[in-house]
Design an enzyme around this catalytic site. Structure first.
Site, mmCIF file in Angstrom:
data_model
loop_
_atom_site.group_PDB
_atom_site.id
_atom_site.type_symbol
_atom_site.label_atom_id
_atom_site.label_comp_id
_atom_site.label_asym_id
_atom_site.label_seq_id
_atom_site.Cartn_x
_atom_site.Cartn_y
_atom_site.Cartn_z
ATOM 1 N N SER A 148 0.841 -1.186 0.000
ATOM 2 C CA SER A 148 0.000 0.000 0.000
ATOM 3 C C SER A 148 0.878 1.238 0.000
ATOM 4 O O SER A 148 2.007 1.219 0.508
ATOM 5 C CB SER A 148 -0.904 0.000 1.233
ATOM 6 O OG SER A 148 -1.495 1.264 1.448
ATOM 7 N N SER A 149 0.348 2.338 -0.515
ATOM 8 C CA SER A 149 1.109 3.582 -0.535
ATOM 9 C C SER A 149 1.344 4.144 0.861
ATOM 10 O O SER A 149 2.185 5.026 1.045
ATOM 11 C CB SER A 149 0.375 4.626 -1.390
ATOM 12 O OG SER A 149 -0.912 4.893 -0.865
ATOM 13 N N CYS A 150 0.622 3.635 1.873
ATOM 14 C CA CYS A 150 0.791 4.139 3.238
ATOM 15 C C CYS A 150 2.125 3.722 3.849
ATOM 16 O O CYS A 150 2.468 4.152 4.944
ATOM 17 C CB CYS A 150 -0.353 3.701 4.129
ATOM 18 S SG CYS A 150 -0.353 1.945 4.520
ATOM 19 N N TYR A 177 -0.867 -0.699 10.256
ATOM 20 C CA TYR A 177 -1.071 -1.355 8.959
ATOM 21 C C TYR A 177 0.160 -1.161 8.074
ATOM 22 O O TYR A 177 0.614 -2.102 7.404
ATOM 23 C CB TYR A 177 -2.313 -0.769 8.286
ATOM 24 C CG TYR A 177 -2.595 -1.296 6.901
ATOM 25 C CD1 TYR A 177 -3.181 -2.546 6.722
ATOM 26 C CD2 TYR A 177 -2.294 -0.539 5.771
ATOM 27 C CE1 TYR A 177 -3.446 -3.029 5.443
ATOM 28 C CE2 TYR A 177 -2.567 -1.016 4.497
ATOM 29 C CZ TYR A 177 -3.142 -2.259 4.343
ATOM 30 O OH TYR A 177 -3.395 -2.737 3.086
ATOM 31 N N LYS A 181 2.786 -3.943 6.233
ATOM 32 C CA LYS A 181 3.083 -3.989 4.804
ATOM 33 C C LYS A 181 4.586 -3.816 4.536
ATOM 34 O O LYS A 181 5.143 -4.438 3.627
ATOM 35 C CB LYS A 181 2.270 -2.932 4.070
ATOM 36 C CG LYS A 181 0.791 -3.260 3.996
ATOM 37 C CD LYS A 181 0.564 -4.584 3.275
ATOM 38 C CE LYS A 181 -0.882 -4.944 3.136
ATOM 39 N NZ LYS A 181 -1.081 -6.247 2.423
ATOM 40 N N HIS A 220 -12.740 2.899 2.903
ATOM 41 C CA HIS A 220 -11.868 3.995 2.522
ATOM 42 C C HIS A 220 -12.704 5.176 2.019
ATOM 43 O O HIS A 220 -13.911 5.068 1.842
ATOM 44 C CB HIS A 220 -10.879 3.533 1.446
ATOM 45 C CG HIS A 220 -9.849 2.575 1.970
ATOM 46 N ND1 HIS A 220 -9.931 1.219 1.748
ATOM 47 C CD2 HIS A 220 -8.724 2.786 2.700
ATOM 48 C CE1 HIS A 220 -8.880 0.620 2.326
ATOM 49 N NE2 HIS A 220 -8.149 1.547 2.909
#
Length: 354
Positions: A148-150, A177, A181, A220
Site C-alpha cells: 500500500s502507498s501508506c 497497517y 506492509k 476507505h
C-alpha cells in the site's frame, strides 16, 4: 477442504519448474543474485490468488480468466483462515501453485485503522508470514506481494518515490497497517537474498471499483463517499457532511487497472525494489466529492467537519519505474467513478458493508 478452483489439473508443477525449491535451510543462498528472466506465464499452470474475493483479488481473478489462465486457485475466508499457519501450509502444499499473488489483507479506512491498530498489525503480519513461508516451502516459482502507498513517510517528498521507504515517520492514523506492509516488502526481499527466489512487490495507490467495501465506518474515503452520496440521492437529502477539511490530495486507481499491472509486472519485472502502481495524478478530497456528486446525481450542498482528521496531506505516487517498464493506467477517474457507482447500485444489497 473445499476451494474455488477453475479447471484445476492434478499437478505438482510448482516443484517441477523452478530450480530453487528449498526444503532445507542449509540450502539457502547468501547473495542477492536471482537467476530468473521474466516472460509470459504459463496459462495452464496452477495460480493461487490469495484474497480472491476481495476488491483487489477478485479483479485479478477476473483479469487472469480474461487472459486465458485455466488453473486458478482460491479459497474464501470460511474455507481457509489465512491467520492459521498450519491450515495455510496444508492448503499450499496440497495445491502447489506455480504462481501466487498475495492480495489478502485486513483493510479499512482512517477510523478503523486508528481505532484497531492491534488487529491491523497482528492479522496482516500473520497472513503474510503464513503465506510467504508456505510458498517458499512448496517451491512456488513466482510471487507478487501487494502492499500500500501508506508505507511511505507522512511527510515524504511528493510524488512518493520507491526509495522514500523508511526515510521518515509514518502517518500515525495507519502506522500499524503500514508497518505490517513494510514487513511484507522486507520478507520478499529477504526471500530473494537468502533463497534466490524471483519474488516481487507492488505498492498500489488508493484503489476503488467493483467489490469494494462500502461500510460507513470501515471503508476507505471513495467508497464511503459513493455510499453517502447515493443514500442522499435516494433519501432526497440536500446536505452532506464529510470528514476533514477536504484539502488533502489523493490519487485513485481503478482496480481493473491494478489487475492488469499485476500480471504485467509478473511477466516483465524482476528486482528487489517494490514498484509503485498508480496513475501519477491526484485530486483534492473536495474535488473528489464533486466528482462523486456528479456520478451519483447529487445536487445538494457539501460541508466539511474539520474536527475530524485529514490524514496525510498528500499521497501521490511516482510511477516512473512502472512507466519505464511499459505500463500506464488507462481508466480515468470520471470514467472509473461511473463504473464504481453503477456497480454499487446494481449490488447495493449484497455489497460489503451494506
Amino acid at each position: 477442504m473445499s476451494a474455488d478452483v477453475a479447471n484445476r489439473r492434478d499437478t505438482a508443477a510448482g516443484q517441477e519448474h523452478w530450480p530453487h525449491t528449498v526444503s532445507d535451510p542449509a540450502d539457502a543462498r547468501t547473495t542477492d543474485d536471482v537467476a530468473y528472466t521474466p516472460g509470459a506465464l504459463d496459462r495452464s499452470a496452477p495460480f493461487y490468488v490469495a484474497g480472491h474475493r476481495g476488491l483487489v483479488g477478485s479483479a485479478i481473478w477476473r483479469h487472469l480468466q480474461d487472459e486465458g489462465f485455466e488453473n486458478l486457485i482460491g479459497a474464501s475466508s470460511r474455507e481457509l483462515d489465512l491467520r492459521d499457519r498450519a491450515a495455510v501450509e496444508a492448503f499450499i502444499a496440497e495445491h502447489r501453485p506455480r504462481y501466487l499473488v498475495l492480495a489478502a489483507a485486513k483493510v479499512g479506512g482512517i477510523g478503523a485503522n486508528n481505532s484497531q491498530p492491534v488487529d491491523f498489525l497482528s492479522d496482516n503480519l500473520r497472513i503474510q508470514l503464513n503465506i510467504l513461508d508456505a510458498a517458499r516451502t512448496a517451491g512456488v516459482e513466482r510471487v507478487l506481494f501487494l502492499g500500500s502507498s501508506c508505507i511511505y513517510p507522512k511527510l515524504a517528498e511528493q510524488p512518493l518515490r520507491e526509495d522514500s521507504l523508511l526515510t521518515g515517520y509514518l502517518e500515525p492514523t495507519n502506522d500499524a497497517y503500514a508497518i505490517a506492509k513494510i514487513a511484507g516488502i522486507l520478507h520478499v526481499q529477504s526471500m530473494r537474498r537468502q533463497y534466490g527466489l524471483p519474488w516481487i512487490s507492488a505498492m498500489p495507490t488508493n484503489l476503488y471499483g467493483p467489490g469494494d467495501n462500502f461500510s460507513p465506518s470501515g471503508s476507505h474515503v471513495l467508497p464511503a463517499m459513493i455510499r453517502r452520496y447515493d443514500e442522499a440521492v435516494r433519501a432526497g437529502d440536500t446536505e452532506i457532511t464529510n470528514w476533514g477539511s477536504g484539502s488533502p490530495r489523493r490519487e485513485f486507481l481503478h482496480v481493473s487497472d491494478l489487475a492488469t499491472a499485476c500480471l504485467y509486472l509478473m511477466e516483465h519485472y524482476d528486482g528487489p525494489q517494490q514498484v509503485n502502481v498508480g496513475t501519477g495524478e491526484d485530486v483534492t478530497i473536495k474535488e473528489l466529492a464533486g466528482l462523486v456528486a456528479s456520478a451519483t446525481g447529487y445536487e445538494g450542498t457539501t460541508s466539511w467537519d474539520t474536527s475530524k482528521p485529514d490524514g496525510t496531506p498528500r499521497k501521490l505516487m511516482d510511477v516512473s519505474l512502472l512507466r519505464s517498464l511499459g505500463w500506464s493506467a488507462s481508466i480515468d477517474l470520471p470514467t472509473g467513478l461511473d463504473d464504481a457507482v453503477a456497480w454499487y447500485r446494481a449490488h447495493r444489497e449484497q455489497a460489503r458493508g451494506a
